[in-house]
Structures are given as structure tokens and as C-alpha cells.
Design an enzyme around this catalytic site. Structure first.
Site, PDB file in Angstrom:
ATOM      1  N   SER A 143       0.856  -1.195   0.000  1.00 15.60           N
ATOM      2  CA  SER A 143       0.000   0.000   0.000  1.00 15.60           C
ATOM      3  C   SER A 143       0.887   1.239   0.000  1.00 15.60           C
ATOM      4  O   SER A 143       2.059   1.176  -0.361  1.00 15.60           O
ATOM      5  CB  SER A 143      -0.949  -0.033   1.196  1.00 15.60           C
ATOM      6  N   ASN A 144       0.331   2.364   0.384  1.00  9.70           N
ATOM      7  CA  ASN A 144       1.086   3.621   0.399  1.00  9.70           C
ATOM      8  C   ASN A 144       0.591   4.463   1.570  1.00  9.70           C
ATOM      9  O   ASN A 144      -0.295   4.045   2.316  1.00  9.70           O
ATOM     10  CB  ASN A 144       0.917   4.354  -0.946  1.00  9.70           C
ATOM     11  N   ARG A 145       1.125   5.649   1.704  1.00 11.36           N
ATOM     12  CA  ARG A 145       0.859   6.455   2.900  1.00 11.36           C
ATOM     13  C   ARG A 145      -0.393   7.324   2.822  1.00 11.36           C
ATOM     14  O   ARG A 145      -0.656   8.130   3.700  1.00 11.36           O
ATOM     15  CB  ARG A 145       2.056   7.361   3.197  1.00 11.36           C
TER      16      ARG A 145
END
Ligand code: C5P
Length: 399
Positions: free
Chosen positions: A211-213
């Protein structure tokens, strides 16, 4: 664009439920948002909280006795009712609801409610059986037929210890209902907008994902701003900790593929698609059915494959498309490239490494670049404000 509550005279009716203490928090939040809150209480409400509690928070006189010559109502009995831009009754007891349904005016609150021409929101709070009673249900139906918004009650544990429908809805939700009502005459009334938000999760196995932030805050802020301007809004939301806003349809998804399916389905007859989501560009080629053993398969051998570009794939005559470019270098040239490649009307270029900008923060500093070569730099603003700036541009492109 300021909050719709800024400078707005709000009449807050408080009747005699244990939930009356929550109305103190509501009065506080409304005052913080800039509203001029006139509290009108029944005598039973004063058994739970005092007029002084409200007065200390709103810095305005509280009305509890219609015949008190010291209060505004004692001088002009309909002044609060006439001044109000919106009326909220929270908590609204079965008794107050019954009085409203039958047009009684025997105390300060019922006088104000009968005299106002402003939109009214009623937030019921009472014992579950009192709420379920057909008399209460009939009275609520009468209020609904008159165009009054009935917000709640929530299901949960009540003061009696029973669990059921009868709890006052949360303050956040009450303010959400107010925003929906106040937004009805906004400049996006009658428009439909889809906003994607958050970072997608691409599974490696049942417990791990890529995923990402992205927090989803920017997408949710755009959605709330659009709602506050009268648009019918759908959020396609990747997993996150944000609560579903009132008056907005939320479709929860996890992966880029699920987001693509939901965005395509939701965008069928909308005016604008705003892709604020950080969609994974790559996903694991294979997702294991069982948890992979540490040190063995979760290794440098993870094979990835490209996801399909959602916003590039959705195109229809008249559909306004907005994308985001979250970058850490070469901000504007990267954004320009994406604008052209994805066929966007507008790209929101976002340096996510800058102070006060990007993932997780409540503010953002963006550059708005449009397909006609226009460029705007609104400066560092709360994300809700940034949402309005984006919507100002979107409104200009709408047919
Ligand atoms: O990931 P990228 O920087 O290319 O994202 C730019 C824009 O494209 C964003 O608005 C994002 O939501 C959208 N996007 C998409 N589908 C993808 C990847 C990104 O719609 N698979």
C-alpha cells in the site's frame, strides 16, 4: 470558501433527555465553526444541564423562560426564531416531538419551533420503547411530511441499560446533517460527483499487502466540500480510519481492481470524477491463499504486475476528470505529463514531501494545472479549503 456555519445564526433547541449534556459539546463545536448559537431550553432540559453551561460556551444569552423580562424572548418572543438560519433540536424528546407535531406553544422551545421559518433538524433521543411507540412514530412521520429532517436516533446502549434505537446521534453527524440542509441551495445542487480516496491495498497473502501512505483525508475533504455545495456525492474509499461523512454515499473497496469496478459503476451518470486516491500502480502477480512463511516466499522474488489506469480508462463526453499527482520531485513537469496522458481536465500537483502537505496532514499546498494551460497556486490551506478551490475549477468546466 468559509464553512457554511461561519457567521450563521443557529437556534439550538435542547429538551429534557440525559443526552442534553452532548448538546453542550454541539454548541461548542458550532461556536468554534463561527456560528452564533442561540440556545433555547425546556424546563426539563435544565434538570440535566444548566443554562450557564451553554452561555459560557456560546457567549450568548440562553432562553429558558418565555416570560423572563431579562431575556430577548421576554421582549420579543419570536426574535430567536426569526433570526435563525437553521434550527436544530438536539436532543429531541418524545414530548417535544409530540408538541411539534401538534403545534403546541407552551414553553420557550415550542414557541420558537412554531414561530420559525428556517429549516429544522430534529435529533431524537429517548428510551427505546418510547421511540418505538406508534404515537412517536406517527408524530415523526408528521414532521417528516412537513419537510423537517429527522436525524437519528442511533442504535446502541441507552441510559436504561437496554440496547436499541434511541440514542442521540454523534455531534459530528448532527453537524453533517446541518451541512446537507444548508448546502441544498449551493452552486453544485443537482450535480453528481464521484471522489476516490485513500491508498489501495494489494494483497501478497491473507495478512500482508502493498500500500502507500495516503490517509484519504484529501478525498474526504473534497467530498464534504462538494456535499456542502449541494452535490450528490459518492466516495469510493480505500481502507482507512476515516468515518463515513453524513449525506455522502461511501463505497468501501480494498484493491485497485475493486476501486476500478466501483469507480466505473459510480461514474456512469455523473458530472465529475475526482481521483484523489493513491491507486497502486503495481500489484503482486499472485496472492497466496495461506500466510507465507517468513524468510521463505516473502522475499526479493515477489513478482509484480501493472494495475490498469482507472481515470485514463473512464471517458465520456461531458465528464469532467480531475487527477492528482503526488510527487517528491519535478512536481509540475510530472503533473503535466499525467494530465495529458490520462486525458484530464485538471491535475492537482502535490509535493508530498513539503512541510504541511501531503499524506496524513490536515493541510495541503497544491498547484492546480488545467488542460488549457491555466495554473493556480492557492497556498497552504486546510484540505477542506483546497477541496473548494478544486471544485471552483470543476464548476467552471461543467456543461
Ligand atoms: O499513480 P499516478 O501518479 O499515475 O496517479 C495520478 C492520478 O491517476 C491520480 O489521480 C490517481 O488517482 C490516478 N490513477 C488511476 N489509476 C491508477 C493509478 C493512478 O486512476 N492505476
Amino acid at each position: 470558501m468559509p464553512s457554511p456555519l461561519d457567521g450563521l445564526p443557529v437556534a439550538l433547541g435542547v429538551s429534557g433527555s440525559i443526552a442534553a449534556y452532548k448538546a453542550v459539546d454541539l454548541a461548542s463545536k458550532l461556536t468554534q465553526a463561527g456560528a452564533l448559537v442561540d440556545v433555547v431550553m425546556t424546563s426539563s432540559a435544565q434538570k440535566f444541564v444548566t443554562p450557564l453551561s451553554f452561555q459560557s460556551i456560546t457567549h450568548r444569552p440562553v432562553t429558558s423562560d418565555p416570560f423572563d423580562p431579562q431575556t430577548e424572548m421576554g421582549i420579543d418572543h419570536v426574535a430567536v426564531a426569526e433570526r435563525a438560519g437553521i434550527v436544530v433540536v438536539a436532543p429531541a424528546t418524545a414530548n417535544t416531538i409530540a408538541k411539534m407535531a401538534h403545534g403546541l406553544a407552551d414553553d420557550a422551545l415550542s414557541v420558537m419551533l412554531l414561530a420559525t421559518a428556517a429549516p429544522v433538524i430534529v435529533c431524537p433521543a429517548m428510551d427505546g420503547n418510547m421511540y418505538a411507540n406508534s404515537a412517536t412514530q406517527y408524530n415523526l412521520g408528521t414532521l417528516k411530511d412537513r419537510g423537517i429532517t429527522i436525524a437519528g436516533p442511533a442504535v446502541g446502549r441507552m441510559a436504561s441499560g437496554l440496547v436499541g434505537a434511541g440514542r442521540l446521534i454523534e455531534v459530528r453527524e448532527i453537524i453533517g446533517h446541518m451541512s446537507v440542509v444548508l448546502g441544498r441551495s449551493g452552486d453544485l445542487a443537482g450535480r453528481k460527483i464521484v471522489v476516490s480516496a485513500g491508498g489501495t491495498q494489494e494483497p501478497i497473502d491473507p495478512v500482508r499487502f502493498i500500500s502507500n501512505r495516503s490517509s484519504g483525508k484529501m478525498g474526504y475533504a473534497i467530498a464534504e466540500a462538494a456535499r456542502d455545495r449541494g452535490a450528490a456525492v459518492t466516495i469510493v474509499a480505500a481502507p482507512g480510519a476515516l468515518a463515513d461523512p453524513v449525506g455522502v454515499q461511501v463505497v468501501h473497496v480494498e484493491t485497485a481492481m475493486e476501486m476500478q469496478n466501483a469507480v466505473v459503476a459510480a461514474s456512469e451518470d455523473v458530472d465529475a470524477l475526482i481521483m484523489a486516491a493513491a491507486v497502486a500502480d503495481w500489484r503482486p502477480r499472485d496472492s497466496a491463499d495461506q500466510k507465507l512463511k517468513t524468510g521463505k516466499a516473502v522475499s526479493s522474488e515477489l513478482q509484480l504486475e501493472k494495475t490498469s489506469d482507472i481515470v485514463a480508462g473512464v471517458s465520456r463526453e461531458g465528464l469532467v476528470k480531475v487527477g492528482f499527482a503526488a510527487e517528491t520531485e519535478d512536481l509540475e513537469s510530472n503533473a503535466q505529463g499525467k494530465l495529458a496522458k490520462k486525458g484530464l481536465d485538471l491535475i492537482v500537483a502535490n509535493d508530498v514531501s513539503a512541510e504541511g502537505s501531503g499524506f496524513g496532514s490536515n493541510t495541503n499546498e497544491v498547484v492546480l494545472i488545467d488542460a488549457d494551460g491555466g495554473r493556480e497556486t492557492p497556498g497552504l490551506l486546510p484540505k477542506y479549503e483546497v477541496g473548494h478551490r478544486i471544485l471552483d475549477k470543476v464548476r467552471g468546466y461543467l456543461k
